[in-house]
Design a protein around this motif. Structure first.
Motif, PDB file in Angstrom:
ATOM      1  N   GLY A   1     -41.608 101.947  31.352  1.00 43.06           N
ATOM      2  CA  GLY A   1     -41.508 102.263  29.932  1.00 43.06           C
ATOM      3  C   GLY A   1     -42.592 101.570  29.142  1.00 43.06           C
ATOM      4  O   GLY A   1     -42.808 100.384  29.276  1.00 43.06           O
ATOM      5  N   ASP A   2     -43.269 102.309  28.332  1.00 42.21           N
ATOM      6  CA  ASP A   2     -44.320 101.732  27.516  1.00 42.21           C
ATOM      7  C   ASP A   2     -43.909 101.747  26.042  1.00 42.21           C
ATOM      8  O   ASP A   2     -44.749 101.745  25.166  1.00 42.21           O
ATOM      9  CB  ASP A   2     -45.634 102.491  27.713  1.00 42.21           C
ATOM     10  CG  ASP A   2     -46.203 102.236  29.093  1.00 42.21           C
ATOM     11  OD1 ASP A   2     -46.612 103.212  29.720  1.00 42.21           O
ATOM     12  OD2 ASP A   2     -46.217 101.087  29.530  1.00 42.21           O
ATOM     13  N   GLY A   3     -42.598 101.766  25.790  1.00 41.48           N
ATOM     14  CA  GLY A   3     -42.103 101.773  24.423  1.00 41.48           C
ATOM     15  C   GLY A   3     -42.200 100.401  23.779  1.00 41.48           C
ATOM     16  O   GLY A   3     -42.566  99.415  24.408  1.00 41.48           O
TER      17      GLY A   3
ATOM     18  N   ILE B   1     -50.288  92.690  26.808  1.00 44.76           N
ATOM     19  CA  ILE B   1     -51.537  93.396  27.048  1.00 44.76           C
ATOM     20  C   ILE B   1     -52.658  92.372  26.954  1.00 44.76           C
ATOM     21  O   ILE B   1     -52.739  91.613  25.985  1.00 44.76           O
ATOM     22  CB  ILE B   1     -51.758  94.522  26.021  1.00 44.76           C
ATOM     23  CG1 ILE B   1     -50.648  95.561  26.110  1.00 44.76           C
ATOM     24  CG2 ILE B   1     -53.141  95.150  26.185  1.00 44.76           C
ATOM     25  CD1 ILE B   1     -50.571  96.290  27.444  1.00 44.76           C
ATOM     26  N   VAL B   2     -53.517  92.345  27.975  1.00 45.79           N
ATOM     27  CA  VAL B   2     -54.643  91.412  28.010  1.00 45.79           C
ATOM     28  C   VAL B   2     -55.895  92.219  28.321  1.00 45.79           C
ATOM     29  O   VAL B   2     -55.878  93.067  29.223  1.00 45.79           O
ATOM     30  CB  VAL B   2     -54.440  90.323  29.087  1.00 45.79           C
ATOM     31  CG1 VAL B   2     -55.607  89.360  29.114  1.00 45.79           C
ATOM     32  CG2 VAL B   2     -53.128  89.587  28.867  1.00 45.79           C
TER      33      VAL B   2
ATOM     34  N   LEU C   1     -56.446 102.577  27.858  1.00 44.37           N
ATOM     35  CA  LEU C   1     -56.613 102.103  26.485  1.00 44.37           C
ATOM     36  C   LEU C   1     -55.414 102.410  25.600  1.00 44.37           C
ATOM     37  O   LEU C   1     -55.258 101.832  24.533  1.00 44.37           O
ATOM     38  CB  LEU C   1     -57.900 102.662  25.872  1.00 44.37           C
ATOM     39  CG  LEU C   1     -59.188 102.105  26.495  1.00 44.37           C
ATOM     40  CD1 LEU C   1     -60.410 102.778  25.884  1.00 44.37           C
ATOM     41  CD2 LEU C   1     -59.262 100.603  26.328  1.00 44.37           C
ATOM     42  N   LYS C   2     -54.525 103.294  26.072  1.00 39.34           N
ATOM     43  CA  LYS C   2     -53.273 103.560  25.357  1.00 39.34           C
ATOM     44  C   LYS C   2     -52.197 102.561  25.790  1.00 39.34           C
ATOM     45  O   LYS C   2     -51.050 102.683  25.421  1.00 39.34           O
ATOM     46  CB  LYS C   2     -52.824 104.999  25.596  1.00 39.34           C
ATOM     47  CG  LYS C   2     -53.739 105.990  24.919  1.00 39.34           C
ATOM     48  CD  LYS C   2     -53.490 107.463  25.210  1.00 39.34           C
ATOM     49  CE  LYS C   2     -52.133 107.888  25.571  1.00 39.34           C
ATOM     50  NZ  LYS C   2     -51.985 109.329  25.774  1.00 39.34           N
ATOM     51  N   GLU C   3     -52.610 101.588  26.600  1.00 41.74           N
ATOM     52  CA  GLU C   3     -51.757 100.497  27.091  1.00 41.74           C
ATOM     53  C   GLU C   3     -50.627 100.989  27.992  1.00 41.74           C
ATOM     54  O   GLU C   3     -49.566 100.386  28.067  1.00 41.74           O
ATOM     55  CB  GLU C   3     -51.227  99.664  25.920  1.00 41.74           C
ATOM     56  CG  GLU C   3     -52.359  99.052  25.112  1.00 41.74           C
ATOM     57  CD  GLU C   3     -51.906  98.254  23.907  1.00 41.74           C
ATOM     58  OE1 GLU C   3     -50.706  98.222  23.596  1.00 41.74           O
ATOM     59  OE2 GLU C   3     -52.784  97.646  23.273  1.00 41.74           O
TER      60      GLU C   3
ATOM     61  N   ILE D   1     -64.799  97.018  30.027  1.00 37.08           N
ATOM     62  CA  ILE D   1     -63.608  96.388  29.469  1.00 37.08           C
ATOM     63  C   ILE D   1     -62.453  96.719  30.401  1.00 37.08           C
ATOM     64  O   ILE D   1     -62.264  97.875  30.786  1.00 37.08           O
ATOM     65  CB  ILE D   1     -63.317  96.906  28.050  1.00 37.08           C
ATOM     66  CG1 ILE D   1     -64.442  96.494  27.115  1.00 37.08           C
ATOM     67  CG2 ILE D   1     -61.965  96.387  27.556  1.00 37.08           C
ATOM     68  CD1 ILE D   1     -64.355  97.098  25.734  1.00 37.08           C
ATOM     69  N   VAL D   2     -61.698  95.701  30.775  1.00 35.08           N
ATOM     70  CA  VAL D   2     -60.544  95.863  31.662  1.00 35.08           C
ATOM     71  C   VAL D   2     -59.291  95.539  30.863  1.00 35.08           C
ATOM     72  O   VAL D   2     -59.204  94.485  30.224  1.00 35.08           O
ATOM     73  CB  VAL D   2     -60.649  94.924  32.882  1.00 35.08           C
ATOM     74  CG1 VAL D   2     -59.403  95.010  33.744  1.00 35.08           C
ATOM     75  CG2 VAL D   2     -61.884  95.248  33.697  1.00 35.08           C
ATOM     76  N   THR D   3     -58.329  96.445  30.893  1.00 31.79           N
ATOM     77  CA  THR D   3     -57.056  96.234  30.209  1.00 31.79           C
ATOM     78  C   THR D   3     -55.978  96.029  31.260  1.00 31.79           C
ATOM     79  O   THR D   3     -55.860  96.812  32.198  1.00 31.79           O
ATOM     80  CB  THR D   3     -56.690  97.434  29.321  1.00 31.79           C
ATOM     81  OG1 THR D   3     -57.758  97.661  28.388  1.00 31.79           O
ATOM     82  CG2 THR D   3     -55.396  97.200  28.568  1.00 31.79           C
ATOM     83  N   LEU D   4     -55.195  94.962  31.094  1.00 31.55           N
ATOM     84  CA  LEU D   4     -54.093  94.652  32.002  1.00 31.55           C
ATOM     85  C   LEU D   4     -52.778  94.703  31.244  1.00 31.55           C
ATOM     86  O   LEU D   4     -52.735  94.379  30.052  1.00 31.55           O
ATOM     87  CB  LEU D   4     -54.245  93.245  32.603  1.00 31.55           C
ATOM     88  CG  LEU D   4     -55.533  92.942  33.356  1.00 31.55           C
ATOM     89  CD1 LEU D   4     -55.490  91.504  33.852  1.00 31.55           C
ATOM     90  CD2 LEU D   4     -55.748  93.910  34.492  1.00 31.55           C
TER      91      LEU D   4
END
Length: 78
Positions: free
Chosen positions: A8-10, A17-18, A46-48, A71-74
């Motif tokens: 769930g990304d709610g 988010i890092v 990028l939408k996490e 850019i790396v999103t975790l």
């Protein structure tokens, strides 16, 4: 899933988010170790939204890769 779920990304999610920025013109890797072991770590868009899972080592460390000037999103779940 709601609170505590990994899919769930709610807004009720218990994830952090890092973002990292590789300023080098070549790909690189890094090992990250936090004060508290995360329950799960994913590369995210990028939408996490969680995408590819990242393996956690026994002590909670994990390795990430970053392309040249990328850019790396975790997404880290507690």
């Amino acid at each position: 899933m709601g609170r505590g779920g990994h899919e769930g990304d709610g807004e009720a999610s218990t994830a952090w988010i890092v973002r990292f920025w590789n300023v080098a013109p070549t790909p690189t890797q890094a090992v990250i170790r936090l004060a508290q072991r995360p329950a799960a770590v994913f590369y995210a868009n990028l939408k996490e939204e969680a995408a590819e899972p990242i393996a956690l080592e026994q002590d909670g460390r994990f390795r990430i890769r970053a392309g040249a000037s990328a850019i790396v999103t975790l997404k880290l779940y507690r």
